[in-house]
Design an enzyme around this catalytic site. Structure first.
Site: not given
Ligand code: ATP
Length: 287
Positions: A99, A11, A103-104, A137, A95-96
């Site tokens: 934003g 998203k 994970g959600s 989320d 990408p992890v």
């Molecule tokens: P948001 O937009 O909800 O803030 P994000 O995109 O910034 O999420 P994620 O990619 O969900 O962040 O990852 C945040 C942290 O969650 C990472 O440091 C990771 O170790 C942990 N995590 C747990 N499960 C997962 C998953 N399935 N995929 C990615 N990260 C995960």
């Protein structure tokens, strides 16, 4: 059926406002969420051997209870007393910590897939109610599409769909702490708030240009001063044909909105050439 796969879409936040900080430390938000066609893929396979076994292509991600996929699977399997096991293959492309709710969306998709695989018969609403226990989320990621999110992120309403467009994603290779951003957010009379209602109005009128002129994310006031390269990426997108450009969530991902695919592709190469080790990707909306 012994095996099932599902795409988990990322998203972006077309608009993100924080209205106030509550007494309990939570923030009251008003944001427009939009799914895009950038997917992680989960494959779930039933197994006679009890337990959950998670594998992923990213060696640095946990494959135990620290992974939201594992946790969401365990929550449903415990509740329904499922005696069989499940093998889960998680192919990450989002990408992890970017934003984009990676994970959600994995957790939401895992719940949707398990619900089918083990014929649990839960409705989307019932899955959302369970998902929120693991992350604010997750209910949105079960619902997907164009959604207004209010409260602390748990009050969701569908709004008019976003007009068709192309999306350029650019995530610089930097780390942004969501906690840092919310802790340092100053909400006073000088804070520039996006007008979320007028953005929704532009969507209703299918006015892509009007929508793009109103994009806003209040968290940019914290993340951009700490990471000026985000502003450089936004400017690069605007100078290369974007109708609008914004940081998603607490960053560091930046997206640009284009009405012309060739312009989006050309801008992608410009962003790639910036010295920030960017992940770049052109896609469109997921309905
Ligand atoms: P948001 O937009 O909800 O803030 P994000 O995109 O910034 O999420 P994620 O990619 O969900 O962040 O990852 C945040 C942290 O969650 C990472 O440091 C990771 O170790 C942990 N995590 C747990 N499960 C997962 C998953 N399935 N995929 C990615 N990260 C995960």
């Amino acid at each position: 059926m012994d095996s099932i796969w599902i795409n988990a879409p990322a998203k972006i936040n077309i608009g993100l406002d924080v209205l106030r900080r509550r007494e309990d430390g939570y923030h009251e938000v008003k944001m427009i969420m939009q799914s895009i066609r950038l997917f992680d893929r989960l494959t779930l396979t039933k197994s006679a051997e009890p337990g959950i076994r998670l594998q992923t292509n990213l060696h640095f991600l946990p494959v135990n209870e620290d992974n939201l996929v594992y946790r969401s699977a365990k929550m449903l399997m415990d509740e329904f007393g499922i005696k069989e096991g499940v093998d889960i293959q998680l192919e990450k492309r989002i990408p992890v910590a970017a934003g984009m709710a990676g994970g959600s969306t994995d957790a939401a998709s895992c719940m949707l897939a398990l619900n089918n695989l083990f014929e649990l018969g839960l409705t989307k609403r019932q899955l959302m109610k369970r998902g929120v226990k693991l992350g604010a989320d997750i209910p949105y990621c079960v619902l997907k599409g164009t959604v207004l999110s209010e409260g602390i992120g748990e009050l969701l309403s569908t709004i008019p769909k976003m007009p068709d467009c192309h999306i350029l994603i650019c995530k610089p290779g930097i780390h942004v702490s969501t906690k840092f951003v919310y802790t340092n957010l100053v909400l006073d009379e000088n804070t520039p708030h996006p007008d979320i209602d007028s953005m929704i109005d532009a969507m209703r009128k299918k006015d892509l240009h009007g929508l793009c002129s109103r994009l806003g994310n209040v968290l940019e006031t914290v993340t951009i001063p700490a990471h000026p390269e985000i502003d450089v990426i936004k400017k690069c997108m605007m100078e290369n044909g974007a109708l609008g450009s914004l940081m998603s969530g607490s960053g560091p991902t930046v997206f640009g909105i284009y009405d012309d695919l060739d312009k989006a592709k050309a801008a992608k190469e410009k962003c790639r050439a910036l010295p920030y080790h960017c992940f770049v990707f052109v896609t469109d909306l997921y309905r």
